[in-house]
Design a protein around this motif. Sequence first.
Motif, mmCIF file in Angstrom:
data_model
loop_
_atom_site.group_PDB
_atom_site.id
_atom_site.type_symbol
_atom_site.label_atom_id
_atom_site.label_comp_id
_atom_site.label_asym_id
_atom_site.label_seq_id
_atom_site.Cartn_x
_atom_site.Cartn_y
_atom_site.Cartn_z
ATOM 1 N N UNK A 15 -1.162 -7.282 -2.358
ATOM 2 C CA UNK A 15 -2.524 -6.888 -2.742
ATOM 3 C C UNK A 15 -3.031 -7.811 -3.849
ATOM 4 N N UNK A 16 -2.222 -8.083 -4.845
ATOM 5 C CA UNK A 16 -2.621 -8.966 -5.942
ATOM 6 C C UNK A 16 -2.897 -10.387 -5.454
ATOM 7 N N UNK A 17 -2.185 -10.821 -4.416
ATOM 8 C CA UNK A 17 -2.396 -12.158 -3.863
ATOM 9 C C UNK A 17 -3.570 -12.202 -2.881
ATOM 10 N N UNK A 18 -4.110 -11.027 -2.551
ATOM 11 C CA UNK A 18 -5.227 -10.973 -1.614
ATOM 12 C C UNK A 18 -4.801 -11.014 -0.159
ATOM 13 N N UNK A 19 -3.514 -10.872 0.104
ATOM 14 C CA UNK A 19 -3.013 -10.931 1.476
ATOM 15 C C UNK A 19 -3.066 -9.582 2.182
ATOM 16 N N UNK A 20 -3.145 -8.502 1.418
ATOM 17 C CA UNK A 20 -3.239 -7.153 1.995
ATOM 18 C C UNK A 20 -4.391 -6.427 1.318
ATOM 19 N N UNK A 21 -5.388 -6.038 2.097
ATOM 20 C CA UNK A 21 -6.532 -5.325 1.520
ATOM 21 C C UNK A 21 -6.812 -4.012 2.233
ATOM 22 N N UNK A 22 -6.102 -3.752 3.328
ATOM 23 C CA UNK A 22 -6.408 -2.576 4.142
ATOM 24 C C UNK A 22 -5.147 -1.817 4.516
ATOM 25 N N UNK A 23 -5.255 -0.472 4.484
ATOM 26 C CA UNK A 23 -4.189 0.390 4.952
ATOM 27 C C UNK A 23 -4.699 1.213 6.129
ATOM 28 N N UNK A 24 -3.847 1.393 7.114
ATOM 29 C CA UNK A 24 -4.113 2.273 8.243
ATOM 30 C C UNK A 24 -3.227 3.500 8.071
ATOM 31 N N UNK A 25 -3.848 4.667 7.994
ATOM 32 C CA UNK A 25 -3.133 5.915 7.771
ATOM 33 C C UNK A 25 -3.036 6.666 9.096
ATOM 34 N N UNK A 26 -1.844 7.158 9.409
ATOM 35 C CA UNK A 26 -1.656 7.951 10.623
ATOM 36 C C UNK A 26 -0.898 9.228 10.293
ATOM 37 N N UNK A 27 -1.202 10.276 11.048
ATOM 38 C CA UNK A 27 -0.493 11.545 10.867
ATOM 39 C C UNK A 27 0.858 11.416 11.556
ATOM 40 N N UNK A 28 1.924 11.763 10.844
ATOM 41 C CA UNK A 28 3.264 11.597 11.403
ATOM 42 C C UNK A 28 3.905 12.904 11.835
ATOM 43 N N UNK A 29 3.280 14.024 11.481
ATOM 44 C CA UNK A 29 3.834 15.309 11.904
ATOM 45 C C UNK A 29 2.704 16.321 12.036
ATOM 46 N N UNK A 30 2.911 17.356 12.850
ATOM 47 C CA UNK A 30 1.882 18.389 12.996
ATOM 48 C C UNK A 30 1.615 19.146 11.698
ATOM 49 N N UNK A 31 2.583 19.145 10.778
ATOM 50 C CA UNK A 31 2.411 19.836 9.500
ATOM 51 C C UNK A 31 1.482 19.096 8.550
ATOM 52 N N UNK A 32 1.154 17.851 8.857
ATOM 53 C CA UNK A 32 0.207 17.122 8.039
ATOM 54 C C UNK A 32 0.798 16.040 7.158
ATOM 55 N N UNK A 33 1.986 15.556 7.448
ATOM 56 C CA UNK A 33 2.515 14.417 6.695
ATOM 57 C C UNK A 33 1.848 13.146 7.221
ATOM 58 N N UNK A 34 1.617 12.192 6.334
ATOM 59 C CA UNK A 34 0.924 10.962 6.698
ATOM 60 C C UNK A 34 1.757 9.749 6.308
ATOM 61 N N UNK A 35 1.649 8.709 7.106
ATOM 62 C CA UNK A 35 2.288 7.433 6.782
ATOM 63 C C UNK A 35 1.203 6.358 6.765
ATOM 64 N N UNK A 36 1.535 5.198 6.242
ATOM 65 C CA UNK A 36 0.549 4.122 6.139
ATOM 66 C C UNK A 36 1.171 2.790 6.523
#
Length: 79
Positions: A15-36
């Motif tokens: 992020x500091x180098x400007x190489x990563x500016x975006x995260x994609x978030x997805x639901x990983x379980x029906x209980x509502x846990x999320x990963x990125x």
Amino acid sequence: MIPKALDERALVALVQAGAAIELLVTRTSPEGAYSASARIGVRWVPLRSQRDPVRTWKSLDALVSFSDKIGIQRLSVEL
């Protein structure tokens, strides 16, 4: 070379180098846990914790707070 997964320190450096500016978030379980995944070039690379191959958050609010803290400019959510 793009790694198979990123830990928090690697993500902050990208992020500091400007190489990563975006995260994609997805639901990983029906209980509502999320990963990125961070977009590095044209590839999405999942975030991992120190102990687990995939880092999860219990709420979107926690993930947004994490994203703000490290300087992510864009956050996309897939439900």
